[in-house]
Write a protein that holds these residues in place. Structure first.
Motif, PDB file in Angstrom:
ATOM      1  N   PHE A  46     -53.625 -33.199  19.365  1.00 13.28           N
ATOM      2  CA  PHE A  46     -53.779 -32.650  20.702  1.00 13.28           C
ATOM      3  C   PHE A  46     -52.550 -31.835  21.088  1.00 13.28           C
ATOM      4  O   PHE A  46     -51.416 -32.214  20.787  1.00 13.28           O
ATOM      5  N   VAL A  47     -52.763 -30.726  21.802  1.00 13.46           N
ATOM      6  CA  VAL A  47     -51.667 -29.898  22.290  1.00 13.46           C
ATOM      7  C   VAL A  47     -51.648 -29.865  23.822  1.00 13.46           C
ATOM      8  O   VAL A  47     -50.649 -30.192  24.447  1.00 13.46           O
ATOM      9  N   ALA A  48     -52.764 -29.435  24.433  1.00 10.95           N
ATOM     10  CA  ALA A  48     -52.799 -29.286  25.886  1.00 10.95           C
ATOM     11  C   ALA A  48     -54.238 -29.317  26.378  1.00 10.95           C
ATOM     12  O   ALA A  48     -55.159 -28.959  25.653  1.00 10.95           O
ATOM     13  N   GLY A  49     -54.406 -29.748  27.643  1.00  6.72           N
ATOM     14  CA  GLY A  49     -55.731 -29.779  28.233  1.00  6.72           C
ATOM     15  C   GLY A  49     -55.682 -29.338  29.690  1.00  6.72           C
ATOM     16  O   GLY A  49     -54.644 -29.465  30.344  1.00  6.72           O
ATOM     17  N   ALA A  50     -56.800 -28.811  30.189  1.00  2.17           N
ATOM     18  CA  ALA A  50     -56.877 -28.359  31.578  1.00  2.17           C
ATOM     19  C   ALA A  50     -58.204 -28.786  32.183  1.00  2.17           C
ATOM     20  O   ALA A  50     -59.267 -28.580  31.604  1.00  2.17           O
ATOM     21  N   HIS A  51     -58.112 -29.389  33.368  1.00  3.72           N
ATOM     22  CA  HIS A  51     -59.305 -29.735  34.149  1.00  3.72           C
ATOM     23  C   HIS A  51     -60.100 -28.466  34.422  1.00  3.72           C
ATOM     24  O   HIS A  51     -59.534 -27.363  34.467  1.00  3.72           O
ATOM     25  N   TRP A  52     -61.400 -28.624  34.647  1.00  5.36           N
ATOM     26  CA  TRP A  52     -62.237 -27.429  34.845  1.00  5.36           C
ATOM     27  C   TRP A  52     -61.760 -26.600  36.038  1.00  5.36           C
ATOM     28  O   TRP A  52     -61.936 -25.391  36.080  1.00  5.36           O
ATOM     29  N   SER A  53     -61.122 -27.256  37.025  1.00 10.18           N
ATOM     30  CA  SER A  53     -60.614 -26.517  38.180  1.00 10.18           C
ATOM     31  C   SER A  53     -59.330 -25.770  37.866  1.00 10.18           C
ATOM     32  O   SER A  53     -58.928 -24.871  38.602  1.00 10.18           O
ATOM     33  N   GLY A  54     -58.666 -26.165  36.766  1.00 10.76           N
ATOM     34  CA  GLY A  54     -57.380 -25.578  36.448  1.00 10.76           C
ATOM     35  C   GLY A  54     -56.223 -26.217  37.189  1.00 10.76           C
ATOM     36  O   GLY A  54     -55.062 -25.901  36.920  1.00 10.76           O
ATOM     37  N   MET A  55     -56.519 -27.155  38.095  1.00 11.08           N
ATOM     38  CA  MET A  55     -55.462 -27.740  38.920  1.00 11.08           C
ATOM     39  C   MET A  55     -54.696 -28.839  38.202  1.00 11.08           C
ATOM     40  O   MET A  55     -53.567 -29.143  38.586  1.00 11.08           O
ATOM     41  N   PHE A  56     -55.310 -29.458  37.213  1.00 14.36           N
ATOM     42  CA  PHE A  56     -54.662 -30.560  36.513  1.00 14.36           C
ATOM     43  C   PHE A  56     -54.548 -30.212  35.039  1.00 14.36           C
ATOM     44  O   PHE A  56     -55.517 -29.774  34.415  1.00 14.36           O
ATOM     45  N   THR A  57     -53.346 -30.410  34.512  1.00 21.42           N
ATOM     46  CA  THR A  57     -53.101 -30.114  33.106  1.00 21.42           C
ATOM     47  C   THR A  57     -52.367 -31.279  32.463  1.00 21.42           C
ATOM     48  O   THR A  57     -51.726 -32.078  33.155  1.00 21.42           O
ATOM     49  N   SER A  62     -44.567 -33.158  22.485  1.00 20.60           N
ATOM     50  CA  SER A  62     -43.858 -32.218  21.616  1.00 20.60           C
ATOM     51  C   SER A  62     -43.850 -30.788  22.158  1.00 20.60           C
ATOM     52  O   SER A  62     -43.043 -29.966  21.716  1.00 20.60           O
ATOM     53  N   VAL A  63     -44.749 -30.480  23.097  1.00 25.38           N
ATOM     54  CA  VAL A  63     -44.816 -29.105  23.611  1.00 25.38           C
ATOM     55  C   VAL A  63     -44.546 -29.015  25.111  1.00 25.38           C
ATOM     56  O   VAL A  63     -44.418 -27.906  25.647  1.00 25.38           O
ATOM     57  N   ARG A  64     -44.475 -30.148  25.769  1.00 21.38           N
ATOM     58  CA  ARG A  64     -44.273 -30.129  27.226  1.00 21.38           C
ATOM     59  C   ARG A  64     -42.974 -29.416  27.559  1.00 21.38           C
ATOM     60  O   ARG A  64     -41.942 -29.651  26.968  1.00 21.38           O
ATOM     61  N   GLY A  65     -43.050 -28.507  28.529  1.00 26.72           N
ATOM     62  CA  GLY A  65     -41.892 -27.724  28.930  1.00 26.72           C
ATOM     63  C   GLY A  65     -41.764 -26.406  28.191  1.00 26.72           C
ATOM     64  O   GLY A  65     -41.025 -25.511  28.618  1.00 26.72           O
ATOM     65  N   ARG A  66     -42.496 -26.260  27.080  1.00 29.32           N
ATOM     66  CA  ARG A  66     -42.465 -25.013  26.316  1.00 29.32           C
ATOM     67  C   ARG A  66     -43.809 -24.282  26.352  1.00 29.32           C
ATOM     68  O   ARG A  66     -43.842 -23.049  26.332  1.00 29.32           O
ATOM     69  N   PHE A  67     -44.897 -25.039  26.402  1.00 31.71           N
ATOM     70  CA  PHE A  67     -46.244 -24.458  26.407  1.00 31.71           C
ATOM     71  C   PHE A  67     -46.866 -24.600  27.793  1.00 31.71           C
ATOM     72  O   PHE A  67     -46.622 -25.589  28.493  1.00 31.71           O
ATOM     73  N   THR A  68     -47.703 -23.626  28.157  1.00 30.26           N
ATOM     74  CA  THR A  68     -48.425 -23.680  29.420  1.00 30.26           C
ATOM     75  C   THR A  68     -49.881 -23.301  29.198  1.00 30.26           C
ATOM     76  O   THR A  68     -50.163 -22.239  28.648  1.00 30.26           O
ATOM     77  N   ILE A  69     -50.772 -24.177  29.630  1.00 35.48           N
ATOM     78  CA  ILE A  69     -52.198 -23.891  29.543  1.00 35.48           C
ATOM     79  C   ILE A  69     -52.686 -23.388  30.902  1.00 35.48           C
ATOM     80  O   ILE A  69     -52.250 -23.880  31.950  1.00 35.48           O
ATOM     81  N   SER A  70     -53.554 -22.412  30.872  1.00 31.94           N
ATOM     82  CA  SER A  70     -54.138 -21.891  32.114  1.00 31.94           C
ATOM     83  C   SER A  70     -55.556 -21.407  31.805  1.00 31.94           C
ATOM     84  O   SER A  70     -55.925 -21.274  30.634  1.00 31.94           O
ATOM     85  N   ARG A  71     -56.313 -21.167  32.851  1.00 35.38           N
ATOM     86  CA  ARG A  71     -57.676 -20.715  32.623  1.00 35.38           C
ATOM     87  C   ARG A  71     -58.095 -19.716  33.693  1.00 35.38           C
ATOM     88  O   ARG A  71     -57.602 -19.762  34.828  1.00 35.38           O
ATOM     89  N   ASP A  72     -58.997 -18.838  33.304  1.00 35.19           N
ATOM     90  CA  ASP A  72     -59.583 -17.854  34.204  1.00 35.19           C
ATOM     91  C   ASP A  72     -61.092 -18.065  34.121  1.00 35.19           C
ATOM     92  O   ASP A  72     -61.757 -17.536  33.222  1.00 35.19           O
ATOM     93  N   ASN A  73     -61.628 -18.848  35.025  1.00 38.51           N
ATOM     94  CA  ASN A  73     -63.034 -19.230  34.938  1.00 38.51           C
ATOM     95  C   ASN A  73     -64.005 -18.057  35.040  1.00 38.51           C
ATOM     96  O   ASN A  73     -64.990 -18.022  34.297  1.00 38.51           O
ATOM     97  N   PRO A  74     -63.787 -17.100  35.934  1.00 39.01           N
ATOM     98  CA  PRO A  74     -64.718 -15.951  35.962  1.00 39.01           C
ATOM     99  C   PRO A  74     -64.785 -15.212  34.632  1.00 39.01           C
ATOM    100  O   PRO A  74     -65.792 -14.568  34.335  1.00 39.01           O
ATOM    101  N   LYS A  75     -63.718 -15.287  33.847  1.00 39.23           N
ATOM    102  CA  LYS A  75     -63.698 -14.616  32.543  1.00 39.23           C
ATOM    103  C   LYS A  75     -64.043 -15.565  31.404  1.00 39.23           C
ATOM    104  O   LYS A  75     -64.011 -15.175  30.239  1.00 39.23           O
ATOM    105  N   ASN A  76     -64.361 -16.823  31.748  1.00 38.53           N
ATOM    106  CA  ASN A  76     -64.677 -17.816  30.717  1.00 38.53           C
ATOM    107  C   ASN A  76     -63.563 -17.921  29.675  1.00 38.53           C
ATOM    108  O   ASN A  76     -63.818 -18.079  28.477  1.00 38.53           O
ATOM    109  N   THR A  77     -62.325 -17.850  30.116  1.00 38.54           N
ATOM    110  CA  THR A  77     -61.193 -17.772  29.201  1.00 38.54           C
ATOM    111  C   THR A  77     -60.145 -18.832  29.521  1.00 38.54           C
ATOM    112  O   THR A  77     -59.859 -19.092  30.691  1.00 38.54           O
ATOM    113  N   VAL A  78     -59.588 -19.420  28.478  1.00 35.84           N
ATOM    114  CA  VAL A  78     -58.453 -20.330  28.614  1.00 35.84           C
ATOM    115  C   VAL A  78     -57.311 -19.770  27.762  1.00 35.84           C
ATOM    116  O   VAL A  78     -57.551 -19.178  26.704  1.00 35.84           O
ATOM    117  N   TYR A  79     -56.093 -19.935  28.255  1.00 36.26           N
ATOM    118  CA  TYR A  79     -54.918 -19.387  27.590  1.00 36.26           C
ATOM    119  C   TYR A  79     -53.950 -20.510  27.216  1.00 36.26           C
ATOM    120  O   TYR A  79     -53.936 -21.572  27.839  1.00 36.26           O
TER     121      TYR A  79
END
Length: 123
Positions: A46-57, A62-79
């Motif tokens: 596992f690396v990172a996860g995001a709630h469907w709202s994007g509010m909780f991650t 090993s990656v906390r503080g270096r990696f950031t997960i985000s999502r753009d729901n209208p674009k059906n995209t997670v980064y």
């Protein structure tokens, strides 16, 4: 339903990359999304996860503080923005989605998996 990951490549240690994952075949605005990775000769982790709202991650230690997960729901995209990359981050990164369960280290099985994108960090 498909998840298409992109953005992998070769980068020097200390550098940055941003991975993208585009979903198709349904709306992903109510789907938990995240990332796993698998290094050569190692188990998928596992690396990172995001709630469907994007509010909780949530992140692997090993990656906390270096990696950031985000999502753009209208674009059906997670980064996955990856900074301060290390050689040990070298792996194939998989985009993951689930209709009912948050993406985390507690569960290895999910509804949707992408094909993976290779990240290579040179030291």
């Amino acid at each position: 339903v498909q998840l298409q990951a992109s953005g992998g490549g070769l980068v020097q240690a200390g550098g940055s990359l941003r991975l993208s994952c585009v979903g198709s075949g349904r709306s992903f605005r109510d789907v938990f999304m995240g990332w796993f990775r698998q290094a050569p000769g190692k188990d998928r982790e596992f690396v990172a996860g995001a709630h469907w709202s994007g509010m909780f991650t949530n992140y692997a230690d090993s990656v906390r503080g270096r990696f950031t997960i985000s999502r753009d729901n209208p674009k059906n995209t997670v980064y996955l923005q990856m900074n301060s990359l290390k050689a040990e981050d070298t792996a194939v990164y998989y985009c993951v989605g689930d209709r009912n369960y948050a993406i985390s280290q507690k569960r290895p099985v999910y509804d949707y998996w992408g094909q993976g994108t290779l990240v290579t960090v040179s030291s």
